[in-house]
Every structure is written in structure tokens, then in C-alpha cells.
Scaffold this motif. Structure first.
Motif, PDB file in Angstrom:
ATOM      1  N   MET A  11      -2.509  -4.322   4.041  1.00 10.69           N
ATOM      2  CA  MET A  11      -1.678  -3.140   4.276  1.00 10.69           C
ATOM      3  C   MET A  11      -0.494  -3.472   5.184  1.00 10.69           C
ATOM      4  O   MET A  11      -0.635  -4.170   6.183  1.00 10.69           O
ATOM      5  N   ASP A  12       0.679  -2.984   4.809  1.00 12.53           N
ATOM      6  CA  ASP A  12       1.874  -3.171   5.622  1.00 12.53           C
ATOM      7  C   ASP A  12       1.878  -2.126   6.730  1.00 12.53           C
ATOM      8  O   ASP A  12       1.883  -0.929   6.458  1.00 12.53           O
ATOM      9  N   VAL A  13       1.843  -2.562   7.982  1.00  9.08           N
ATOM     10  CA  VAL A  13       1.771  -1.650   9.118  1.00  9.08           C
ATOM     11  C   VAL A  13       2.942  -1.895  10.057  1.00  9.08           C
ATOM     12  O   VAL A  13       3.285  -3.041  10.353  1.00  9.08           O
ATOM     13  N   GLN A  14       3.529  -0.818  10.512  1.00  9.00           N
ATOM     14  CA  GLN A  14       4.640  -0.901  11.450  1.00  9.00           C
ATOM     15  C   GLN A  14       4.270  -0.104  12.699  1.00  9.00           C
ATOM     16  O   GLN A  14       3.739   1.003  12.586  1.00  9.00           O
ATOM     17  N   VAL A  15       4.547  -0.665  13.860  1.00 10.46           N
ATOM     18  CA  VAL A  15       4.209  -0.008  15.124  1.00 10.46           C
ATOM     19  C   VAL A  15       5.481   0.181  15.940  1.00 10.46           C
ATOM     20  O   VAL A  15       6.122  -0.802  16.324  1.00 10.46           O
ATOM     21  N   THR A  16       5.864   1.424  16.189  1.00  7.42           N
ATOM     22  CA  THR A  16       7.026   1.710  17.019  1.00  7.42           C
ATOM     23  C   THR A  16       6.591   1.836  18.475  1.00  7.42           C
ATOM     24  O   THR A  16       5.574   2.460  18.771  1.00  7.42           O
TER      25      THR A  16
ATOM     26  N   LEU B 166      -5.371  -2.465  22.521  1.00  6.51           N
ATOM     27  CA  LEU B 166      -5.263  -2.519  21.062  1.00  6.51           C
ATOM     28  C   LEU B 166      -4.323  -3.633  20.626  1.00  6.51           C
ATOM     29  O   LEU B 166      -3.354  -3.945  21.316  1.00  6.51           O
ATOM     30  N   GLY B 167      -4.584  -4.188  19.444  1.00  5.17           N
ATOM     31  CA  GLY B 167      -3.667  -5.128  18.814  1.00  5.17           C
ATOM     32  C   GLY B 167      -3.320  -4.636  17.424  1.00  5.17           C
ATOM     33  O   GLY B 167      -3.945  -3.701  16.908  1.00  5.17           O
ATOM     34  N   ARG B 168      -2.320  -5.254  16.808  1.00  3.76           N
ATOM     35  CA  ARG B 168      -1.943  -4.844  15.455  1.00  3.76           C
ATOM     36  C   ARG B 168      -3.122  -4.970  14.493  1.00  3.76           C
ATOM     37  O   ARG B 168      -3.347  -4.114  13.636  1.00  3.76           O
ATOM     38  N   ALA B 169      -3.918  -6.035  14.629  1.00  3.65           N
ATOM     39  CA  ALA B 169      -5.064  -6.242  13.731  1.00  3.65           C
ATOM     40  C   ALA B 169      -6.083  -5.111  13.876  1.00  3.65           C
ATOM     41  O   ALA B 169      -6.681  -4.672  12.880  1.00  3.65           O
ATOM     42  N   ASP B 170      -6.276  -4.614  15.111  1.00  2.00           N
ATOM     43  CA  ASP B 170      -7.212  -3.502  15.328  1.00  2.00           C
ATOM     44  C   ASP B 170      -6.721  -2.244  14.625  1.00  2.00           C
ATOM     45  O   ASP B 170      -7.508  -1.490  14.042  1.00  2.00           O
ATOM     46  N   ILE B 171      -5.416  -1.998  14.687  1.00  2.00           N
ATOM     47  CA  ILE B 171      -4.830  -0.813  14.050  1.00  2.00           C
ATOM     48  C   ILE B 171      -4.981  -0.893  12.537  1.00  2.00           C
ATOM     49  O   ILE B 171      -5.379   0.069  11.884  1.00  2.00           O
ATOM     50  N   VAL B 172      -4.659  -2.061  11.979  1.00  2.49           N
ATOM     51  CA  VAL B 172      -4.794  -2.250  10.529  1.00  2.49           C
ATOM     52  C   VAL B 172      -6.231  -2.029  10.088  1.00  2.49           C
ATOM     53  O   VAL B 172      -6.507  -1.340   9.102  1.00  2.49           O
TER      54      VAL B 172
ATOM     55  N   MET C 147      -7.467   6.435  -3.164  1.00  2.64           N
ATOM     56  CA  MET C 147      -6.235   6.459  -2.380  1.00  2.64           C
ATOM     57  C   MET C 147      -5.782   5.047  -2.017  1.00  2.64           C
ATOM     58  O   MET C 147      -6.492   4.300  -1.360  1.00  2.64           O
ATOM     59  N   ASN C 148      -4.586   4.673  -2.463  1.00  2.00           N
ATOM     60  CA  ASN C 148      -3.973   3.414  -2.099  1.00  2.00           C
ATOM     61  C   ASN C 148      -2.975   3.644  -0.970  1.00  2.00           C
ATOM     62  O   ASN C 148      -2.110   4.509  -1.095  1.00  2.00           O
ATOM     63  N   VAL C 149      -3.062   2.889   0.102  1.00  2.00           N
ATOM     64  CA  VAL C 149      -2.094   3.006   1.192  1.00  2.00           C
ATOM     65  C   VAL C 149      -1.029   1.935   1.009  1.00  2.00           C
ATOM     66  O   VAL C 149      -1.308   0.745   1.058  1.00  2.00           O
ATOM     67  N   HIS C 150       0.213   2.374   0.759  1.00  2.00           N
ATOM     68  CA  HIS C 150       1.314   1.437   0.581  1.00  2.00           C
ATOM     69  C   HIS C 150       1.857   0.956   1.922  1.00  2.00           C
ATOM     70  O   HIS C 150       2.214  -0.209   2.075  1.00  2.00           O
ATOM     71  N   HIS C 151       1.937   1.876   2.871  1.00  2.00           N
ATOM     72  CA  HIS C 151       2.589   1.556   4.135  1.00  2.00           C
ATOM     73  C   HIS C 151       2.065   2.483   5.223  1.00  2.00           C
ATOM     74  O   HIS C 151       1.822   3.667   4.975  1.00  2.00           O
ATOM     75  N   ALA C 152       1.877   1.947   6.406  1.00  2.00           N
ATOM     76  CA  ALA C 152       1.424   2.754   7.535  1.00  2.00           C
ATOM     77  C   ALA C 152       2.416   2.607   8.689  1.00  2.00           C
ATOM     78  O   ALA C 152       2.849   1.491   9.003  1.00  2.00           O
ATOM     79  N   HIS C 153       2.780   3.732   9.290  1.00  2.00           N
ATOM     80  CA  HIS C 153       3.656   3.706  10.461  1.00  2.00           C
ATOM     81  C   HIS C 153       2.925   4.368  11.619  1.00  2.00           C
ATOM     82  O   HIS C 153       2.485   5.510  11.516  1.00  2.00           O
ATOM     83  N   VAL C 154       2.775   3.627  12.703  1.00  2.00           N
ATOM     84  CA  VAL C 154       2.103   4.135  13.897  1.00  2.00           C
ATOM     85  C   VAL C 154       3.125   4.149  15.025  1.00  2.00           C
ATOM     86  O   VAL C 154       3.725   3.108  15.340  1.00  2.00           O
TER      87      VAL C 154
ATOM     88  N   ARG D  46       1.440   7.842  10.294  1.00  2.00           N
ATOM     89  CA  ARG D  46       1.930   8.368   9.024  1.00  2.00           C
ATOM     90  C   ARG D  46       1.669   7.339   7.924  1.00  2.00           C
ATOM     91  O   ARG D  46       2.034   6.172   8.063  1.00  2.00           O
ATOM     92  N   LEU D  47       0.999   7.763   6.864  1.00  2.00           N
ATOM     93  CA  LEU D  47       0.694   6.886   5.735  1.00  2.00           C
ATOM     94  C   LEU D  47       1.494   7.296   4.506  1.00  2.00           C
ATOM     95  O   LEU D  47       1.637   8.489   4.222  1.00  2.00           O
ATOM     96  N   ARG D  48       1.990   6.324   3.785  1.00  2.00           N
ATOM     97  CA  ARG D  48       2.576   6.575   2.466  1.00  2.00           C
ATOM     98  C   ARG D  48       1.576   6.023   1.451  1.00  2.00           C
ATOM     99  O   ARG D  48       1.320   4.830   1.411  1.00  2.00           O
ATOM    100  N   THR D  49       1.000   6.916   0.675  1.00  2.00           N
ATOM    101  CA  THR D  49      -0.120   6.548  -0.182  1.00  2.00           C
ATOM    102  C   THR D  49       0.120   6.971  -1.621  1.00  2.00           C
ATOM    103  O   THR D  49       1.089   7.648  -1.943  1.00  2.00           O
ATOM    104  N   SER D  50      -0.802   6.564  -2.469  1.00  2.00           N
ATOM    105  CA  SER D  50      -0.750   6.980  -3.871  1.00  2.00           C
ATOM    106  C   SER D  50      -1.023   8.470  -4.024  1.00  2.00           C
ATOM    107  O   SER D  50      -0.843   9.035  -5.098  1.00  2.00           O
TER     108      SER D  50
END
Length: 380
Positions: free
Chosen positions: A266-271, A279-285, A298-305, A325-329
Motif C-alpha cells: 500500500m502506498d502511504v503518505q504521512v504529513t 510509531l514508524g511508517r511500517a507500523d502505520i502501513v 475493498m482495495n486500498v489504492h492510497h492512504a494519507h495520514v 484518508r483512504l482512496r479505495t475501490s
């Protein structure tokens, strides 16, 4: 395409000891996307417009008080990686270096202008933000500023008594107004004047009519309109233009779309990634994947945290707001929450996200945009 093709050597620089009053005047006069701050000639960070409006800091305070650490970018960095760095750093501008020497800066606009022709692969509906915060035209400026600070955002669609779009209020409107008012009132004690400013109705300062986009139009056309009008976002309304506020489309939303990958993970972005502690990025993913895997369709294309720090603290630990926020199928899904420390805030938001997932029904999958955009970007 790398940043060497689009970075500009023109930028505004101030010393860490410069007064914030002058910095505010520079924003009002020059309208930069951000200002580079140096300490004895060495790069120290960036001050952005949103930081100015989201603070109570007095004009006599030194610029160092609002200087934000933004990573240096190598002049040969890939444009998609730089888009990620701007989004995760929650900044509109970053310094570009060639070795140890600063070459210039790169801005959101530089990137969007460079990839503009490739954005016809997307429609507004596929990337705009749905969970939008609005404010009424009769509400007070003080309430608007609190909303902007609380949610860490830079624009508020303004609605009339019927809940229909009446205009838009941005951080730029507020910065411009406060700088202009300071010039008119002089440098004496103005606390009473400030209180009266906060009591003004939003109607007095909002931009009307607000520039809009429809879900069906291409992102290319929407971004062109932002660039032509020198604004950072558009309010999304239905095609029949009945004034319903569906959401907002910002330049940051578009930059976020540029970072989508075709990796299996999963593509994850953290602002505001600097707020992460335990926490680390791997924990969030891992945590978001666990929620998504409970719902096989449900497929998750992109996650923004996104993390946002409040001033309140408990035994030294700051109150953090987290938005996922997830962008999913199955469309866009979101959850938000607050807690002391980033880990607590993240898990509160994750619980809310899972409850929202359970309520989703009847969305049709549409994965075409992902492949279309990636094919376009691979041509750059």
C-alpha cells in the motif's frame, strides 16, 4: 523528469533574527509560496503563509520562532519524490541544493506546471477531498481562524443560511487583511483593534463568488484554473451548480496523486512526519492494512495520514490530531481523532476509520485512474 529542469534560482530569504512583522509584510507585498530562513548565512528552514496565520506570535518576535524544518532537495531528485517531500513536509516550497550550495527553490506551482499536460488522465472526482470543513458567512473571523488552526487547513468554503456556497475564506485573505490593518492603525497597542477584527463577520472578508470545479472535469483543467488565478484550491460543486459543497480540490491533493506507485505494498503518505515518536511508517502501513484486509472486497489504492499538533499538553506530551484518508475501490473513506502523542491519536483515528468502513455500501470499483496516471508519469 528531475528537479534540475524546473527549480528556480529566484527566492526570498530572511535572517532568523528578522521581525515577523516584516515577514508578514513580505507575504502581503510579494505573495511568495514560502520564505527561506537563514542563520548566519546557513539554511535554517522555511516560513509558510499558513504558519503565520496559525500562530498568535507578536510582530516583534524573531522569525526563528516560526521557522519550520524542511528537507533540502538535491537538484537531481525525481519530481515524484519531491512531490512526496512537499506533501509530507506540509510545505509549498523547499530549498534545492547542488552539492553544498543552494541552487534555488522548488514550489508546488513549479511541479504542477511541469506535469500539467499529463494530468488529463485524472478527473477531479478521483482525487478531491470530500470531508471538508465549512463556515457560515455570518460566523465571526475569530471562529474561522480557530477552524483553520484546529484542522491545520488553509481554506474554508463559506455557506449562506441555506447551506449553499457563498464564497471562500483563505489564510491569504486573513494575512493580507491583518497586514493592511496594521499599516492603517500604526504600531501602538492594538489589542482592542484585534479583538474587533475577530468579531467581524466572515462575509466581510470572504472571496465571492468562489472559484469551483465539478467532479467530472479533468484535473488538468482544474489545475490550470488554479494557476491562472494564483490560488491554491477550488471548491467542488455538482455539475448543475446548485451551490452544494461536495468538497475541495487543492494543489496538495494533486501532488499527492503524483506520488502513487505500482508497488504491491500500500502506498502511504504521512504529513508532518516529524511528529511521529514511537510509531514508524511500517507500523502505520501494517495497521491500515489490517483494517482493509477485514473487508476482502475493498482495495486500498492510497492512504494519507496527517498529524497536526495542538498547543495543549499533558505532562509534556502534546495533544495531536490525526486524520486518515483512504482512496479505495469503494470510494474515499476517512477517520479522525485526537490523543496525547501521535500513537494515541493514530489509534483513535483508526478506530473511527474502521467504523466508517462498516457503513460503506454500494460503491462501484474504479481502478482505471491509477494506471492511467502512472502511465502518463512514466513518460516524464
Amino acid at each position: 523528469m528531475d528537479i534540475a529542469d524546473i527549480a528556480t534560482p529566484d527566492f526570498i530569504e530572511v535572517d532568523v533574527n528578522e521581525r515577523l512583522g516584516k515577514v508578514r509584510s513580505i507575504f502581503e507585498r510579494e505573495n511568495p509560496k514560502g520564505i527561506i530562513v537563514v542563520d548566519d548565512g546557513e539554511y535554517a528552514g522555511v516560513i509558510g503563509e499558513k504558519q503565520l496565520i496559525n500562530s498568535h506570535v507578536e510582530d516583534n518576535t524573531k522569525a526563528s520562532a516560526l521557522t519550520k524544518a524542511v528537507p533540502k532537495i538535491d537538484r537531481n531528485e525525481d519530481v515524484r519524490e519531491v512531490a512526496r517531500m512537499l506533501v509530507e513536509g506540509d510545505t509549498k516550497v523547499a530549498p534545492v541544493y547542488e552539492g553544498k550550495e543552494q541552487y534555488g527553490v522548488v514550489t508546488q506551482n513549479d511541479i504542477l506546471e511541469a506535469v500539467l499536460e499529463n494530468l488529463d488522465a485524472l478527473t477531479v472526482e478521483q482525487i478531491y477531498t470530500e470531508d471538508v470543513v465549512t463556515i457560515g458567512e455570518r460566523d465571526r473571523l475569530g471562529q474561522a481562524i480557530n477552524q483553520l488552526r484546529e484542522h491545520g487547513i488553509s481554506r474554508l468554503p463559506v455557506t449562506n443560511g441555506d447551506g449553499r456556497l457563498a464564497g471562500v475564506l483563505t489564510t491569504y485573505d486573513l494575512v493580507e487583511f491583518m497586514v493592511r490593518d496594521e499599516g492603517r492603525q500604526g504600531k501602538q497597542d492594538r489589542r482592542g483593534d484585534t479583538d474587533r477584527m475577530l468579531d467581524l463577520p466572515v462575509y466581510d472578508l470572504m472571496t465571492s463568488p468562489a472559484l469551483t470545479a465539478t467532479p467530472e472535469e479533468s484535473v488538468r483543467d482544474a489545475v490550470s484554473r488554479m494557476l491562472e488565478n494564483d490560488i491554491a484550491g477550488l471548491v467542488v460543486t455538482p455539475k448543475d451548480d446548485d451551490g452544494e459543497v461536495l468538497g475541495v480540490l487543492t494543489k496538495t491533493d494533486v501532488l499527492r496523486a503524483l506520488t502513487f506507485t505500482e508497488e504491491e505494498q500500500m502506498d502511504v503518505q504521512v504529513t508532518n512526519i516529524g511528529l511521529l515518536e514511537t510509531l514508524g511508517r511500517a507500523d502505520i502501513v501494517s495497521a491500515i492494512t489490517e483494517v482493509a484486509n477485514k473487508y476482502q472486497r475493498m482495495n486500498v489504492h492510497h492512504a494519507h495520514v496527517r498529524f497536526h499538533e495542538h498547543k495543549e499538553k499533558l505532562r509534556g506530551t502534546p495533544l495531536i490530531q490525526c486524520q486518515i484518508r483512504l482512496r479505495t475501490s469503494h470510494g474515499q473513506l476517512a477517520g479522525s481523532g485526537e490523543g496525547y502523542g501521535s500513537e494515541h491519536a493514530f489509534h483513535v483515528a483508526l478506530d473511527k476509520l474502521e467504523r466508517n468502513v462498516l457503513e460503506v455500501k454500494g460503491f462501484e470499483a474504479d481502478e482505471r485512474y491509477r494506471g492511467q496516471l502512472l502511465r502518463k508519469l512514466n513518460e516524464l
